[in-house]
Design an enzyme around this catalytic site. Structure first.
Site, PDB file in Angstrom:
ATOM      1  N   TYR A   6       0.822  -1.221   0.000  1.00 39.59           N
ATOM      2  CA  TYR A   6       0.000   0.000   0.000  1.00 39.59           C
ATOM      3  C   TYR A   6       0.851   1.264   0.000  1.00 39.59           C
ATOM      4  O   TYR A   6       0.509   2.237   0.673  1.00 39.59           O
ATOM      5  CB  TYR A   6      -0.951   0.015   1.205  1.00 39.59           C
ATOM      6  N   ASP A 219     -17.248 -12.871   6.651  1.00 43.87           N
ATOM      7  CA  ASP A 219     -15.809 -12.689   6.651  1.00 43.87           C
ATOM      8  C   ASP A 219     -15.440 -12.128   8.023  1.00 43.87           C
ATOM      9  O   ASP A 219     -15.495 -10.921   8.262  1.00 43.87           O
ATOM     10  CB  ASP A 219     -15.420 -11.721   5.532  1.00 43.87           C
ATOM     11  N   LYS A 246      -6.124 -13.753  10.737  1.00 46.94           N
ATOM     12  CA  LYS A 246      -5.520 -12.796  11.654  1.00 46.94           C
ATOM     13  C   LYS A 246      -5.328 -13.367  13.057  1.00 46.94           C
ATOM     14  O   LYS A 246      -4.351 -14.037  13.340  1.00 46.94           O
ATOM     15  CB  LYS A 246      -6.337 -11.501  11.679  1.00 46.94           C
TER      16      LYS A 246
END
Length: 395
Positions: A6, A219, A246
């Site tokens: 990013y 999700d 995660k």
């Protein structure tokens, strides 16, 4: 040279180099930082947790990895059994992969093939505006945030709606016979701006999915393991497929699980080899990741992390709700997430270095200054994060 995420590499500031980390703290050569974002929201137990480290070391002493093609091992069997026990309803069938984005891809493949196997193909996905589900191609298509995926505009057979029940009902009225799934980040949309919405939307989605035979996918890569103030949002509204990542391993090793209910699994369980799910990441069910996940879930339950999260939420609301500045559009708190949204992204330029100089690592993005802290954080450490946020606006 490292190609960082990013970032426009030509213009990026030098990243902070970490030389050690323990608990909620990151250490550079010249500074000690409270990690206010849990390394992209995954380090719920903090760094260098002795039990997680020991679990990984013990497994490494046996073997680090074997493929699941034609082989199996005790850690992956134990984790599958634990997740079936730990998760609500009949979410019992675990397909493992190596990242949350791939876990979402697997869920979407399951949804498409589910109807193909039934002989009633359905091409479309209903997703949310401002959705973010990862950076692999199909995950990008169901996402709705050009800041991440501007170079990849194609949206095949995906409809995006706001988190409004009227929009949900209109979409079902128009597309119900073409939808294979509704895919959502439940209650909290993370990378799309820490947007928070009401459970009533998900309850109505479940009703409509049941009425029209559409699969509901959650999700929970970011929202699972307590981030919204619920263990899983799936405890409140039960999806057909749940994606975890995660915090699944406490952030210690990349791993994800796409967990399906009996209805979905049964559509693949067949004498027809064409009904098999043809997907197989090399590192699915990695033994080290499974060992970390098992120990992390044990700690989560034993140390009553839900009580810790409730305390974090209470402190966050006390410190931040009601804080105002003309540049601030809204302050939001949900579970272990606090977000300060400003009107103009320029008003956050320089905040990361400002926080660094005050002993806090923060990574604001676009118009959002936020915290997603490790659950082991102490009150004074959490207050320091919020004092730093408020100090930015009081300069």
């Amino acid at each position: 040279m490292i190609w960082y995420p990013y970032q426009q590499m030509k213009k990026m500031d030098p990243p902070y180099k970490i030389v050690d980390a323990q608990g909620v703290y990151l250490h550079t050569e010249d500074q000690t930082l409270i990690d206010s974002v849990s390394s992209w929201w995954c380090m719920i137990h903090g760094y260098k947790h002795p039990e997680l480290t020991a679990a990984i070391q013990a497994q490494a002493g046996k073997f680090c990895h074997v493929m699941l093609g034609g082989l199996t091992h005790q850690p992956v069997e134990d984790l599958s059994n634990k997740l079936a026990e730990f998760l609500p309803g009949d979410l019992d069938y675990c397909f493992f992969s190596d990242s949350g984005s791939v876990g979402v891809e697997v869920a979407l493949k399951m949804a498409v093939q589910y109807y193909v196997n039934l002989g009633t193909p359905r091409p479309m996905v209903l997703a949310l505006e401002h959705a973010y589900h990862g950076d692999t191609f199909r995950a990008m298509e169901v996402g709705d945030d050009e800041d991440y995926h501007l170079a990849f505009p194609n949206k095949r057979d995906v409809v995006h709606i706001p988190t409004e029940i009227s929009a949900l009902e209109e979409a079902f009225a128009q597309y119900h016979d073409q939808l294979n799934c509704v895919l959502v980040e439940p209650l909290l949309q993370g990378a799309g701006g820490m947007r928070m919405y009401d459970i009533s939307f998900l309850k109505r989605a479940r009703e409509l999915c049941d009425e029209y035979g559409v699969l509901l996918i959650f999700d929970e890569v970011a929202t699972g393991f307590g981030r919204t103030g619920n263990r899983f949002v799936a405890d409140l509204v039960l999806p057909d497929i749940l994606v975890l990542g995660k915090a699944l391993t406490g952030g210690y090793i990349g791993h994800a699980a796409t967990v399906a209910n009996h209805k979905v699994y049964d559509a693949f369980y067949s004498d027809d080899p064409n009904h098999a799910l043809m997907h197989g990441p090399t590192f699915m069910g990695n033994a080290l990741a499974c060992a970390a996940a098992l120990k992390g879930i044990e700690i989560f339950e034993r140390e009553d992390y839900m009580a810790k999260i409730q305390k974090i939420e209470a402190i966050s609301k006390r410190e931040m709700l009601g804080f105002a500045d003309p540049r601030i559009k809204e302050v939001r708190v949900m579970g272990g997430c606090t977000c300060v949204e400003v009107y103009d992204p320029k008003d956050l330029a320089g905040f990361q270095e400002f926080a660094y100089q005050r002993g806090v690592f923060s990574r604001p993005f676009l118009s959002y200054m936020y915290s997603m802290v490790p659950y082991i954080i102490q009150e004074d450490e959490l207050v320091k994060i919020f004092d730093t946020m408020k100090a930015w606006f009081r300069r």
